[in-house]
Scaffold this motif. Structure first.
Motif, PDB file in Angstrom:
ATOM      1  N   LEU A 129      22.776  45.790  42.396  1.00  0.00           N
ATOM      2  CA  LEU A 129      22.694  44.344  42.246  1.00  0.00           C
ATOM      3  C   LEU A 129      22.632  44.014  40.754  1.00  0.00           C
ATOM      4  O   LEU A 129      21.659  44.388  40.085  1.00  0.00           O
ATOM      5  N   PRO A 130      23.643  43.349  40.224  1.00  0.00           N
ATOM      6  CA  PRO A 130      23.666  43.048  38.787  1.00  0.00           C
ATOM      7  C   PRO A 130      22.681  41.949  38.424  1.00  0.00           C
ATOM      8  O   PRO A 130      22.424  41.035  39.219  1.00  0.00           O
ATOM      9  N   LEU A 131      22.126  42.054  37.216  1.00  0.00           N
ATOM     10  CA  LEU A 131      21.169  41.064  36.735  1.00  0.00           C
ATOM     11  C   LEU A 131      21.613  40.379  35.447  1.00  0.00           C
ATOM     12  O   LEU A 131      21.378  39.196  35.261  1.00  0.00           O
ATOM     13  N   ALA A 132      22.194  41.146  34.535  1.00  0.00           N
ATOM     14  CA  ALA A 132      22.615  40.613  33.237  1.00  0.00           C
ATOM     15  C   ALA A 132      23.636  41.562  32.650  1.00  0.00           C
ATOM     16  O   ALA A 132      23.644  42.755  32.965  1.00  0.00           O
ATOM     17  N   GLY A 133      24.486  41.033  31.791  1.00  0.00           N
ATOM     18  CA  GLY A 133      25.494  41.887  31.172  1.00  0.00           C
ATOM     19  C   GLY A 133      25.911  41.356  29.818  1.00  0.00           C
ATOM     20  O   GLY A 133      25.773  40.170  29.516  1.00  0.00           O
ATOM     21  N   GLY A 157      31.892  36.359  36.682  1.00  0.00           N
ATOM     22  CA  GLY A 157      33.296  36.697  36.869  1.00  0.00           C
ATOM     23  C   GLY A 157      33.676  38.030  36.235  1.00  0.00           C
ATOM     24  O   GLY A 157      34.525  38.750  36.760  1.00  0.00           O
ATOM     25  N   ASN A 158      33.036  38.357  35.109  1.00  0.00           N
ATOM     26  CA  ASN A 158      33.311  39.651  34.477  1.00  0.00           C
ATOM     27  C   ASN A 158      32.883  40.798  35.384  1.00  0.00           C
ATOM     28  O   ASN A 158      33.628  41.759  35.581  1.00  0.00           O
ATOM     29  N   TRP A 159      31.674  40.703  35.937  1.00  0.00           N
ATOM     30  CA  TRP A 159      31.181  41.743  36.852  1.00  0.00           C
ATOM     31  C   TRP A 159      32.065  41.818  38.089  1.00  0.00           C
ATOM     32  O   TRP A 159      32.482  42.899  38.502  1.00  0.00           O
ATOM     33  N   ASP A 160      32.334  40.661  38.670  1.00  0.00           N
ATOM     34  CA  ASP A 160      33.106  40.627  39.907  1.00  0.00           C
ATOM     35  C   ASP A 160      34.505  41.228  39.719  1.00  0.00           C
ATOM     36  O   ASP A 160      35.052  41.842  40.646  1.00  0.00           O
ATOM     37  N   TYR A 170      32.965  54.792  43.340  1.00  0.00           N
ATOM     38  CA  TYR A 170      31.702  55.210  43.956  1.00  0.00           C
ATOM     39  C   TYR A 170      31.659  54.754  45.418  1.00  0.00           C
ATOM     40  O   TYR A 170      30.934  53.825  45.778  1.00  0.00           O
ATOM     41  N   PRO A 171      32.410  55.415  46.294  1.00  0.00           N
ATOM     42  CA  PRO A 171      32.508  54.954  47.685  1.00  0.00           C
ATOM     43  C   PRO A 171      31.196  55.073  48.467  1.00  0.00           C
ATOM     44  O   PRO A 171      31.059  54.431  49.508  1.00  0.00           O
ATOM     45  N   ARG A 172      30.247  55.839  48.007  1.00  0.00           N
ATOM     46  CA  ARG A 172      28.958  55.964  48.704  1.00  0.00           C
ATOM     47  C   ARG A 172      27.954  54.896  48.279  1.00  0.00           C
ATOM     48  O   ARG A 172      26.821  54.893  48.741  1.00  0.00           O
ATOM     49  N   TRP A 173      28.368  54.029  47.382  1.00  0.00           N
ATOM     50  CA  TRP A 173      27.533  52.934  46.898  1.00  0.00           C
ATOM     51  C   TRP A 173      28.184  51.614  47.285  1.00  0.00           C
ATOM     52  O   TRP A 173      29.390  51.540  47.448  1.00  0.00           O
ATOM     53  N   SER A 174      27.374  50.559  47.384  1.00  0.00           N
ATOM     54  CA  SER A 174      27.936  49.222  47.534  1.00  0.00           C
ATOM     55  C   SER A 174      27.505  48.398  46.332  1.00  0.00           C
ATOM     56  O   SER A 174      26.429  48.610  45.763  1.00  0.00           O
ATOM     57  N   PHE A 175      28.356  47.471  45.954  1.00  0.00           N
ATOM     58  CA  PHE A 175      28.146  46.685  44.751  1.00  0.00           C
ATOM     59  C   PHE A 175      28.148  45.208  45.123  1.00  0.00           C
ATOM     60  O   PHE A 175      29.150  44.695  45.634  1.00  0.00           O
ATOM     61  N   ASP A 176      27.035  44.546  44.889  1.00  0.00           N
ATOM     62  CA  ASP A 176      26.921  43.129  45.200  1.00  0.00           C
ATOM     63  C   ASP A 176      27.629  42.293  44.136  1.00  0.00           C
ATOM     64  O   ASP A 176      27.717  42.712  42.973  1.00  0.00           O
ATOM     65  N   THR A 177      28.058  41.109  44.552  1.00  0.00           N
ATOM     66  CA  THR A 177      28.555  40.162  43.568  1.00  0.00           C
ATOM     67  C   THR A 177      27.352  39.671  42.759  1.00  0.00           C
ATOM     68  O   THR A 177      26.199  39.783  43.181  1.00  0.00           O
ATOM     69  N   TRP A 178      27.651  39.093  41.637  1.00  0.00           N
ATOM     70  CA  TRP A 178      26.614  38.575  40.746  1.00  0.00           C
ATOM     71  C   TRP A 178      25.981  37.371  41.423  1.00  0.00           C
ATOM     72  O   TRP A 178      26.689  36.448  41.845  1.00  0.00           O
ATOM     73  N   PRO A 179      24.654  37.339  41.536  1.00  0.00           N
ATOM     74  CA  PRO A 179      24.011  36.173  42.190  1.00  0.00           C
ATOM     75  C   PRO A 179      24.194  34.904  41.365  1.00  0.00           C
ATOM     76  O   PRO A 179      24.251  34.949  40.140  1.00  0.00           O
ATOM     77  N   SER A 180      24.291  33.802  42.070  1.00  0.00           N
ATOM     78  CA  SER A 180      24.459  32.524  41.357  1.00  0.00           C
ATOM     79  C   SER A 180      23.135  32.032  40.828  1.00  0.00           C
ATOM     80  O   SER A 180      22.081  32.437  41.242  1.00  0.00           O
TER      81      SER A 180
END
Length: 180
Positions: A129-133, A157-160, A170-180
Motif C-alpha cells: 500500500l503506497p503512502l508517499a513518493g 498517477g505516477n504510482w498507478d 512480483y506475481p505473489r504480491w498485490s499492489f494497491d492503487t494510491w489512496p485518495s
C-alpha cells in the motif's frame, strides 16, 4: 524536502535530502562516485512496533538499463536483488539511502521513483500500500559534467502507472492503487 503522509489516521513525514557526493569514502563508495548524488529519505512516524513497519519500493529509468531508458526497472538493494520482494529496504521507520554512480562518465539520464509503502500484517496475502513518493536522479552531459535532478513529489498517477510492471514482476504480491 518534507513530504507528509497518513497511515492509520496518524500523520507522518519523509525528510528527503539529495546532495552531491564530495567524500565518497565517507559513504562507503569508491572515489569514482565523487560528484554523483546521494539520496537519504528519513521516515518520521509516531506509530510504534508493527505500526511503524514500512518498506521502500524504488524503480529506476536509466538510459543504460535494459530498455535504454524507455521504461522503469526495479532498483533492489544489490545484496537482495534475487529476493522475491518488491522492497529494497524494510523495517521500523526504515531510512532509504542510495548513492548511484558509474565508473565511466558517459552521457546518461538516471531517474528514480522512490515510494514509501506498507504491508498489512493481518492480511492473508502480501499487499503493498503506497503512502508517499518522490522522484530524484542525475544526468551526465557529453562534457562529463553531472547535474542533479531536483527532488519532486510524485502523484497517485505516477504510482498507478507502475502497477502493471509491479504485478508482472512480483506475481505473489498485490499492489494497491494510491489512496485518495
Amino acid at each position: 524536502m518534507i513530504i507528509p503522509f497518513l497511515r492509520d489516521d496518524m500523520q507522518g513525514s519523509l525528510m528527503v535530502t539529495v546532495e552531491r557526493v564530495d567524500d565518497p569514502a565517507a559513504i562507503g563508495k569508491h572515489s569514482s562516485a565523487r560528484g554523483f548524488p546521494s539520496c537519504t529519505a528519513v521516515v518520521n512516524f509516531p506509530g510504534r512496533g508493527y505500526r511503524a513497519l514500512f518498506g521502500w519500493v524504488q524503480m529506476v529509468r536509466s538510459t543504460d538499463n535494459s530498455s535504454a531508458g524507455s521504461t522503469f526497472d526495479m532498483d533492489p538493494f544489490y545484496l537482495f536483488e534475487d529476493a522475491p520482494s518488491p522492497y529494497a529496504f524494510f523495517g521500523l521507520n526504515p531510512t532509504l539511502f542510495d548513492a548511484p554512480s558509474r565508473d565511466r562518465r558517459d552521457p546518461l539520464n538516471w531517474t528514480a521513483h522512490s515510494y514509501l509503502a506498507w504491508t498489512p500484517m493481518d492480511d492473508t496475502e502480501r499487499r503493498v500500500l503506497p503512502l508517499a513518493g518522490f522522484s530524484w536522479g542525475f544526468d551526465i552531459a557529453p562534457d562529463r559534467s553531472i547535474t542533479l535532478q531536483p527532488v519532486r513529489t510524485l502523484s497517485p498517477g505516477n504510482w498507478d502507472a507502475h502497477l502493471p510492471y509491479l504485478d508482472t514482476t512480483y506475481p505473489r504480491w498485490s499492489f494497491d492503487t494510491w489512496p485518495s
